[in-house]
Design a protein around this motif. Sequence first.
Motif, mmCIF file in Angstrom:
data_model
loop_
_atom_site.group_PDB
_atom_site.id
_atom_site.type_symbol
_atom_site.label_atom_id
_atom_site.label_comp_id
_atom_site.label_asym_id
_atom_site.label_seq_id
_atom_site.Cartn_x
_atom_site.Cartn_y
_atom_site.Cartn_z
ATOM 1 N N VAL A 201 62.818 53.426 34.372
ATOM 2 C CA VAL A 201 62.251 52.693 33.225
ATOM 3 C C VAL A 201 60.759 53.002 33.124
ATOM 4 O O VAL A 201 60.017 52.857 34.088
ATOM 5 C CB VAL A 201 62.457 51.165 33.396
ATOM 6 C CG1 VAL A 201 61.842 50.415 32.228
ATOM 7 C CG2 VAL A 201 63.947 50.840 33.518
ATOM 8 N N LEU A 202 60.332 53.440 31.938
ATOM 9 C CA LEU A 202 58.908 53.688 31.679
ATOM 10 C C LEU A 202 58.338 52.455 30.988
ATOM 11 O O LEU A 202 58.861 52.030 29.959
ATOM 12 C CB LEU A 202 58.729 54.886 30.745
ATOM 13 C CG LEU A 202 58.687 56.293 31.322
ATOM 14 C CD1 LEU A 202 58.413 57.291 30.206
ATOM 15 C CD2 LEU A 202 57.624 56.454 32.392
ATOM 16 N N LYS A 203 57.245 51.933 31.544
ATOM 17 C CA LYS A 203 56.701 50.683 30.995
ATOM 18 C C LYS A 203 55.624 50.926 29.928
ATOM 19 O O LYS A 203 55.093 50.004 29.349
ATOM 20 C CB LYS A 203 56.120 49.835 32.143
ATOM 21 C CG LYS A 203 57.182 49.515 33.201
ATOM 22 C CD LYS A 203 56.971 48.167 33.842
ATOM 23 C CE LYS A 203 58.049 47.642 34.721
ATOM 24 N NZ LYS A 203 59.200 48.397 35.033
ATOM 25 N N GLU A 204 55.276 52.185 29.669
ATOM 26 C CA GLU A 204 54.172 52.488 28.754
ATOM 27 C C GLU A 204 54.464 52.089 27.307
ATOM 28 O O GLU A 204 55.599 52.076 26.860
ATOM 29 C CB GLU A 204 53.861 53.995 28.779
ATOM 30 C CG GLU A 204 53.042 54.443 29.977
ATOM 31 C CD GLU A 204 53.860 54.627 31.238
ATOM 32 O OE1 GLU A 204 53.305 55.082 32.228
ATOM 33 O OE2 GLU A 204 55.065 54.303 31.242
ATOM 34 N N HIS B 59 67.263 60.936 30.675
ATOM 35 C CA HIS B 59 67.948 59.664 30.922
ATOM 36 C C HIS B 59 66.934 58.697 31.515
ATOM 37 O O HIS B 59 66.873 58.494 32.727
ATOM 38 C CB HIS B 59 69.106 59.856 31.903
ATOM 39 C CG HIS B 59 70.247 60.635 31.327
ATOM 40 N ND1 HIS B 59 70.721 60.420 30.052
ATOM 41 C CD2 HIS B 59 71.009 61.622 31.851
ATOM 42 C CE1 HIS B 59 71.742 61.251 29.839
ATOM 43 N NE2 HIS B 59 71.926 61.985 30.905
ATOM 44 N N LEU B 60 66.075 58.164 30.669
ATOM 45 C CA LEU B 60 65.120 57.159 31.131
ATOM 46 C C LEU B 60 64.920 56.170 29.991
ATOM 47 O O LEU B 60 65.039 56.528 28.824
ATOM 48 C CB LEU B 60 63.798 57.807 31.538
ATOM 49 C CG LEU B 60 63.194 58.843 30.608
ATOM 50 C CD1 LEU B 60 61.745 58.524 30.327
ATOM 51 C CD2 LEU B 60 63.271 60.200 31.269
ATOM 52 N N ALA B 61 64.646 54.935 30.349
ATOM 53 C CA ALA B 61 64.499 53.891 29.326
ATOM 54 C C ALA B 61 63.027 53.656 29.026
ATOM 55 O O ALA B 61 62.195 53.684 29.930
ATOM 56 C CB ALA B 61 65.140 52.599 29.829
ATOM 57 N N VAL B 62 62.714 53.464 27.748
ATOM 58 C CA VAL B 62 61.353 53.106 27.340
ATOM 59 C C VAL B 62 61.466 51.886 26.426
ATOM 60 O O VAL B 62 61.581 52.019 25.201
ATOM 61 C CB VAL B 62 60.648 54.273 26.602
ATOM 62 C CG1 VAL B 62 59.151 53.983 26.468
ATOM 63 C CG2 VAL B 62 60.867 55.596 27.306
ATOM 64 N N PRO B 63 61.482 50.692 27.021
ATOM 65 C CA PRO B 63 61.717 49.480 26.219
ATOM 66 C C PRO B 63 60.779 49.345 25.029
ATOM 67 O O PRO B 63 61.198 48.891 23.956
ATOM 68 C CB PRO B 63 61.507 48.347 27.233
ATOM 69 C CG PRO B 63 61.789 48.972 28.568
ATOM 70 C CD PRO B 63 61.337 50.401 28.461
#
Length: 537
Positions: free
Chosen positions: A211-214, A242-246
């Motif tokens: 998960v990327l919080k930026e 395959h990574l999440a960026v909320p």
Amino acid sequence: MKITAEALRQRIGQFFFPAVFINDTEENIQKTERLIREHNIGGLTFFHSRASAATNYESKKKVVFNDDSYEKIKALIVRYQKAASTPLLISIDAEWGLAMRIEKTPQYPYAITLGALPENKSDLVFEVGKQIGLDLKAAGIQYNLSPLADINNNPNNPVIGYRSFGANKEKVADFAVEYLKGMSEVGILGCLKHFPGHGNTNVDSHLGLPVLKETLEELLENELYPFIKGIENNVDSIMIGHLAVPSLNDGKVTSATLSKGIIQDLLRDKLGYDGLVISDALNMHSVSKLYETKGQLEWEAFNAGNDILCFAENVPEGIEAIYKNASPDRIEESFNRIMKAKEKAGILSGNTAASGELNFEKTSQLNLEIAQNTITAIINNSGSEVAFEAHKNNKLAKLSLYKNTENTFFKTLNSELKSPEFAFENLEVSDISLIKKELENFELVLISLFVPKAKPANNFEIDNEVLELLSELLQTKKCIIFVFGNPYALPLIPNLKNALELIQVYQDFEEFQKTAGIQFLDKITLKGNLPVSIEIQ
């Protein structure tokens, strides 16, 4: 013009790039041939063997090496192309050359090594891209799923590390573009990955979801910079990670591969990219376990904006799901992008034959030139003068860690600095206490550490006993240390700041060992720059 249901399904088939394995059973090969014939799939992505596919890390299946993998892949490509009515786009991960997947093929330095080149030597990165392109052509492959545009800004990243050009966004962007241009010059398609940036993560997306919080602003400032440069330079394709960026997905922790907000809104609309978008492998655990119904994952990935579904495991079901749910316009869009890529690769006319031969000599010349410009002095205190002095007084010893004393580096040094040599190869055959005892009477120890693995798992496979030995030598002797391997291993070594001299060599290739020896003997100023920021103890 109204298109028949069958013709539409045939078009949808072009979106699917299932995985195929060089070392596989005849039964599985025939299964792939049937898939090609019946579903008109667009391409294939080659891996070495089922055991080597990244999601099998935890199953501990042994990869069996096979000397004729290169001949095998060439024959398989011919076979698969024969089964296809629309020529297949053949792809592979060849970040550091075919050697990433195939034994006994040319191997080039890792991206982290290229990242140590001075900016004014970026032509060498172009040459690497070009040579890798020629090697792919010799095998009959048109599409390299490479290079990485990820910025290496997290030392605990388990999966990017040595595969990125470094921590500087400008350099990552410039070098990625040079590599792409080199491939393009010889007609090979390239791919920037893993959008929107996999550098600042600490989870392996083969196994879980990072998960990327930026925020978008932060990503535009850093992670997205190399992708934007790639888009400006007409990159053939971009792979979605395959990574999440909320922050880009209404706060939801969904993989970018399945996010319209990331592919459609950000990549297509905001960044203006109209090239091919390919998913990362759909067998990776961060997405593969999400849906029970076969075909739903493929539909969700297509619906989010991917044109190519890489490592799709449910082809017939995926085709049906897209056929039922997608608009004809959207199908047309992706189909046209894939056809345009095939046209650029020169295969639509039916000319899919391999061309040229592997040129190991050219690879070696290129690797030598890269070695001469990348080896990096991290601690520099005129070590070679001290070594010659100690040699004169019979106070110099050499210690090789994880290679025997017959290594090219020691052989090169021995032309002028012949001295007693000791080696630790592994805990089974080497006695550390004996090595300590043998070294007692020497003032200066010249140490070559051949880091066992490029990936950081289990401390790069460096034994604790070896770290303790290094720690003790660094506190009791003058030490000159040459590290052949991933620079991220350096922080593991206790008391490393005490080294009289510390030289980072990145690769253990013959060309790098030889160059390290010559540069030391001839007191040549080293040109490399450390591409990542590292704190040593």
